[in-house]
Design a protein around this motif. Structure first.
Motif, PDB file in Angstrom:
ATOM      1  N   UNK A   1      44.758  47.220  40.349  1.00 52.46           N
ATOM      2  CA  UNK A   1      44.153  45.957  40.779  1.00 52.46           C
ATOM      3  C   UNK A   1      43.338  45.344  39.649  1.00 52.46           C
ATOM      4  N   UNK A   2      42.494  46.148  39.016  1.00 50.63           N
ATOM      5  CA  UNK A   2      41.655  45.645  37.929  1.00 50.63           C
ATOM      6  C   UNK A   2      42.503  45.132  36.770  1.00 50.63           C
ATOM      7  N   UNK A   3      43.519  45.893  36.370  1.00 45.29           N
ATOM      8  CA  UNK A   3      44.375  45.496  35.246  1.00 45.29           C
ATOM      9  C   UNK A   3      45.141  44.214  35.555  1.00 45.29           C
ATOM     10  N   UNK A   4      45.687  44.132  36.755  1.00 47.26           N
ATOM     11  CA  UNK A   4      46.494  42.971  37.131  1.00 47.26           C
ATOM     12  C   UNK A   4      45.635  41.713  37.246  1.00 47.26           C
ATOM     13  N   UNK A   5      44.474  41.828  37.872  1.00 47.73           N
ATOM     14  CA  UNK A   5      43.601  40.659  38.014  1.00 47.73           C
ATOM     15  C   UNK A   5      43.037  40.203  36.673  1.00 47.73           C
ATOM     16  N   UNK A   6      42.729  41.161  35.810  1.00 51.06           N
ATOM     17  CA  UNK A   6      42.240  40.800  34.478  1.00 51.06           C
ATOM     18  C   UNK A   6      43.306  40.027  33.713  1.00 51.06           C
ATOM     19  N   UNK A   7      44.531  40.517  33.726  1.00 49.58           N
ATOM     20  CA  UNK A   7      45.617  39.826  33.026  1.00 49.58           C
ATOM     21  C   UNK A   7      45.891  38.457  33.640  1.00 49.58           C
ATOM     22  N   UNK A   8      45.849  38.376  34.961  1.00 46.89           N
ATOM     23  CA  UNK A   8      46.122  37.112  35.644  1.00 46.89           C
ATOM     24  C   UNK A   8      45.127  36.037  35.233  1.00 46.89           C
ATOM     25  N   UNK A   9      43.864  36.394  35.140  1.00 43.83           N
ATOM     26  CA  UNK A   9      42.848  35.396  34.803  1.00 43.83           C
ATOM     27  C   UNK A   9      42.773  35.138  33.305  1.00 43.83           C
ATOM     28  N   UNK A  10      43.002  36.150  32.491  1.00 44.63           N
ATOM     29  CA  UNK A  10      42.967  35.984  31.040  1.00 44.63           C
ATOM     30  C   UNK A  10      44.085  35.070  30.564  1.00 44.63           C
ATOM     31  N   UNK A  11      45.214  35.116  31.228  1.00 45.98           N
ATOM     32  CA  UNK A  11      46.376  34.336  30.807  1.00 45.98           C
ATOM     33  C   UNK A  11      46.259  32.848  31.131  1.00 45.98           C
ATOM     34  N   UNK A  12      45.334  32.494  31.989  1.00 51.24           N
ATOM     35  CA  UNK A  12      45.183  31.082  32.373  1.00 51.24           C
ATOM     36  C   UNK A  12      44.167  30.430  31.444  1.00 51.24           C
TER      37      UNK A  12
END
Length: 142
Positions: A117-128
């Motif tokens: 969850x932490x890895x996926x949410x971090x990547x999701x927000x960093x990419x925007x």
């Protein structure tokens, strides 16, 4: 087995799965996609989601990514997962985008639910972010 289930309005989830297949190859068999089509009622979508779940191994862990938290497709999927008794083995995230789905697909078998969850949410927000060219980029080809 761990499955990634993409849930959306329209064909967004199916298109996202297609794009993921270019990056994850054979692992695409553990990615499922289902969208609530235009004009479709929740009862019909529910039938299709139940059919999707019936194809999975009964003891599977699920990572469900939805396009909009609170939207009919994701809330219907959550209700069905709850009714099937699989909610305790399910991680549910909303605001689905390509970097988020790609990371979930790649990491779903190597991280526990909290770290995933932490890895996926971090990547999701960093990419925007906004794309900007600097003066140094003028000479580079795009």
């Amino acid at each position: 087995m761990n499955y990634l289930i993409l849930v959306s309005h329209g064909r967004f989830s199916e298109g996202l799965k297609d794009a993921l297949s270019m990056f994850i190859g054979d692992e695409i068999k553990t990615v499922k996609a289902v969208g609530m089509h235009s004009g479709e009622d929740t009862a019909k979508f529910e039938e299709r989601f139940k059919a999707l779940l019936s194809e999975l191994e009964p003891d599977a862990n699920l990572i469900v990514l939805g396009d909009i938290i609170g939207g009919s497709p994701l809330t219907t999927a959550i209700n069905i997962i709850h009714q099937s008794g699989q909610l305790s083995k399910t991680t549910i995230l909303g605001g689905m985008n390509f970097p988020m789905a790609l990371n979930a697909a790649i990491l779903k078998d190597s991280l526990d639910p909290d770290n995933l969850t932490q890895a996926v949410l971090t990547e999701a927000t960093t990419a925007v972010k906004k794309f900007e060219l600097s003066a140094d980029d003028d000479d580079d080809e795009i």
